[in-house]
Structure formats: C-alpha cells, structure tokens
Design a protein around this motif. Sequence first.
Motif, PDB file in Angstrom:
ATOM      1  N   MET A 155       0.849  -1.185   0.000  1.00 58.06           N
ATOM      2  CA  MET A 155       0.000   0.000   0.000  1.00 58.06           C
ATOM      3  C   MET A 155       0.887   1.238   0.000  1.00 58.06           C
ATOM      4  SD  MET A 155      -2.870   1.101   2.834  1.00 58.06           S
ATOM      5  CE  MET A 155      -3.853  -0.351   2.449  1.00 58.06           C
TER       6      MET A 155
ATOM      7  N   SER B 169       2.247   5.054   0.656  1.00 60.37           N
ATOM      8  CA  SER B 169       2.121   5.883   1.847  1.00 60.37           C
ATOM      9  C   SER B 169       0.966   6.869   1.685  1.00 60.37           C
ATOM     10  CB  SER B 169       3.418   6.653   2.094  1.00 60.37           C
ATOM     11  OG  SER B 169       3.238   7.589   3.154  1.00 60.37           O
ATOM     12  N   PRO B 170       0.197   7.094   2.750  1.00 58.80           N
ATOM     13  CA  PRO B 170      -0.858   8.098   2.669  1.00 58.80           C
ATOM     14  C   PRO B 170      -0.339   9.520   2.845  1.00 58.80           C
ATOM     15  CG  PRO B 170      -0.856   7.098   4.835  1.00 58.80           C
ATOM     16  CD  PRO B 170       0.188   6.360   4.026  1.00 58.80           C
TER      17      PRO B 170
ATOM     18  N   TRP C 242      -9.813  10.351   3.476  1.00 53.95           N
ATOM     19  CA  TRP C 242     -10.624   9.160   3.727  1.00 53.95           C
ATOM     20  C   TRP C 242     -11.804   9.094   2.768  1.00 53.95           C
ATOM     21  CZ3 TRP C 242     -15.512   7.658   4.674  1.00 53.95           C
ATOM     22  CH2 TRP C 242     -15.702   6.368   5.170  1.00 53.95           C
TER      23      TRP C 242
ATOM     24  N   ARG D 281     -10.772   7.984  -0.687  1.00 53.51           N
ATOM     25  CA  ARG D 281     -10.456   6.552  -0.625  1.00 53.51           C
ATOM     26  C   ARG D 281     -11.749   5.729  -0.547  1.00 53.51           C
ATOM     27  NH1 ARG D 281      -5.645   4.871   1.749  1.00 53.51           N
ATOM     28  NH2 ARG D 281      -6.680   2.830   1.712  1.00 53.51           N
TER      29      ARG D 281
ATOM     30  N   MET E 141     -13.343   1.776   1.830  1.00 50.66           N
ATOM     31  CA  MET E 141     -12.879   1.947   3.211  1.00 50.66           C
ATOM     32  C   MET E 141     -13.972   1.416   4.131  1.00 50.66           C
ATOM     33  SD  MET E 141      -9.840   3.338   3.168  1.00 50.66           S
ATOM     34  CE  MET E 141      -9.345   4.530   4.419  1.00 50.66           C
TER      35      MET E 141
ATOM     36  N   ALA F 157      -6.541  -4.777  12.582  1.00 52.35           N
ATOM     37  CA  ALA F 157      -7.126  -3.526  12.093  1.00 52.35           C
ATOM     38  C   ALA F 157      -8.588  -3.714  11.731  1.00 52.35           C
ATOM     39  CB  ALA F 157      -6.335  -3.013  10.893  1.00 52.35           C
TER      40      ALA F 157
ATOM     41  N   LEU G 239      -5.581   7.255   9.148  1.00 54.74           N
ATOM     42  CA  LEU G 239      -4.410   7.541   8.315  1.00 54.74           C
ATOM     43  C   LEU G 239      -3.119   7.168   9.044  1.00 54.74           C
ATOM     44  CD1 LEU G 239      -3.938  10.627   6.040  1.00 54.74           C
ATOM     45  CD2 LEU G 239      -2.063   9.850   7.467  1.00 54.74           C
TER      46      LEU G 239
ATOM     47  N   GLU H 203      -2.487   3.500   8.893  1.00 56.25           N
ATOM     48  CA  GLU H 203      -1.991   3.105   7.568  1.00 56.25           C
ATOM     49  C   GLU H 203      -0.536   3.533   7.402  1.00 56.25           C
ATOM     50  OE1 GLU H 203      -4.020   3.817   4.007  1.00 56.25           O
ATOM     51  OE2 GLU H 203      -5.781   2.628   4.550  1.00 56.25           O
TER      52      GLU H 203
ATOM     53  N   GLY I 138      -2.350  -1.529   8.674  1.00 59.62           N
ATOM     54  CA  GLY I 138      -3.600  -1.828   7.997  1.00 59.62           C
ATOM     55  C   GLY I 138      -4.627  -0.711   8.155  1.00 59.62           C
ATOM     56  N   THR I 139      -5.824  -0.981   7.634  1.00 62.10           N
ATOM     57  CA  THR I 139      -6.884   0.022   7.612  1.00 62.10           C
ATOM     58  C   THR I 139      -7.963  -0.331   8.622  1.00 62.10           C
ATOM     59  OG1 THR I 139      -6.495   0.380   5.248  1.00 62.10           O
ATOM     60  CG2 THR I 139      -8.559   1.214   6.171  1.00 62.10           C
TER      61      THR I 139
END
Length: 278
Positions: free
Chosen positions: A1, A3-4, A104, A107, A151, A228, A246, A249, A254-255
């Motif tokens: 994944m 990076s946010p 968010w 996403r 999400m 998560a 965020l 993540e 994880g989310t």
Amino acid sequence: MPSPLISAAALRAASPAPLLLDCSFDLADPGAGERAYDAGHLPGAVYVHLDRDLSGTKTGTNGRHPLPAREAAAAWMFSLGIAPGRPVVVYDRQNGMFAARAWWLLRWLGHADVALLDGGLATWVAADGPLETERPVPQPVAPYRVNPPAMPTIDVTALQAGLAGLRVIDARAPERYRGEVEPLDAAAGHIPGAVNRFFQHNLLPDGRFKPAEQLREEYAALLQGQAASRTVMQCGSGVTACHDVLAMEAAGLGTPVLYPGSWSEWSADPSRPVAVGD
C-alpha cells in the motif's frame, strides 16, 4: 500500500502535478477556512468545505458530520476533475485535522491515488513553497464507475451489538473522552470500552506525522493484538477519527474501521450507555 503521506519536497517535484485540495476549516467559525484560503493557498489548490463538500445531511440523530450519500460525493469528486489515475493531494492549516477527512472520503469512493501533505500549509511555506490568492476554475470530468466502498465503516447498531469483540479508539481530546467537558454534543463521556488516542498525538511538534516506527509502537500498545479489521476509530463527529485511520496506515498496521456517526450520534440517544473517566 502506498504511503498516505507526501512531503512538501516530494509535492514540489511531483510530475504530473497532482490536483490540490485545501481543506482548512474551523469548527467554531465555519467560514474561517475559506477566508484563509482566499488569503493564500498552494498554487492551483481548490477549496473544499467540511460542511458543504465533505459531509451529508444532518437529521439530528446521525451526528454532526454524517457521510454524504455516495452518489452526491461522487458527483462532487467529478466536479473537481478527479478521474481514475489523477493524483490528488489534500492539506489544511490544522495539522491534517480536516484534510484527513477528505483523504478518507476519496479513498471510500475508490480513488486510491490520494495523499495528505505532511505538515500541511506550514511545512509547504517552511520549504519556500509559493502561495497564490487566485481561485482556479475546476475542470469537471465525465462521471465514471464508482466501485463499492473501499474503506470499511460500521453503523451504530452494529457497533453497539459488537462492542465486546471490538477495539474502539476515540480520537478526541482526553478531557472530552473522560467526560470532564463537552462543548459540542448531547452528553459528556465516551463509548464504554473505548480507549483514547488524541489525534494530535500522531504528530511531531512541527505538525508532521511521527515516523512510521514510532506510530507502529504506540498503536500496537493500544491495539493489544487486535487486528485492524476489528479496530474501530471514532471521535466527536467522524472527522478527526480519519486522522487516526491515516496514522495506522502510515504505520503499516492496515486500515481500521471508521464509525462515521461517532460520539455525536452515539450520545444523541440517551438510551445508549455512556462511560466517564479513564
């Protein structure tokens, strides 16, 4: 994944240039963020408003910043010119407090190529990034297929029924979590069993997020082995909880699941249980 987060240096070097969204806001003065935007924003940035753009219709029982209907949110996304593969960077002047909600939301709509400017406008200015006052004119795109929510969320009924098996993390300030003060919602306190992680604790003194290793260590202590997928993030109205999503993540954990209604929805029904103290 991926990076946010994106640094100011990486944003300046990005090619093609991403679409920028200025999400600055003030809960006590809903017009303040837009005035600050007009006084100076990143070149080409479009202003988005928490109440108008990033939230749906309030009913009095669904929280202060309910999620918009997906159709309405998708139409908003298209109106800004956000198409598949178009990189987007969000920022604000409040340490990511409101930009994280935009991150968010995009996403959630299935737009994966979105990042938050680490440190916000302040870190851009500190890196000698230019500002402008002209408002750009968004270039809408034709609607495209919006996939099912990307999400995870949980509603109040499922949360109340599943509390015993979930790890709930409350992103509000400690004094609100403990129930010592409540300036906004119907009752003071927190959801029984929730633990506190004030969203500001995700940050270094300069407003940037802590290193991934440090975030991972701090969240691991809160999660106590919970995955998560069984971790629920909430706050006052589902906004700063996105900051904790965020951060998890960014830490590579994880989310987690977002409870969009958060304390403002939970406390609107006096029959729901309330806890106070630590």
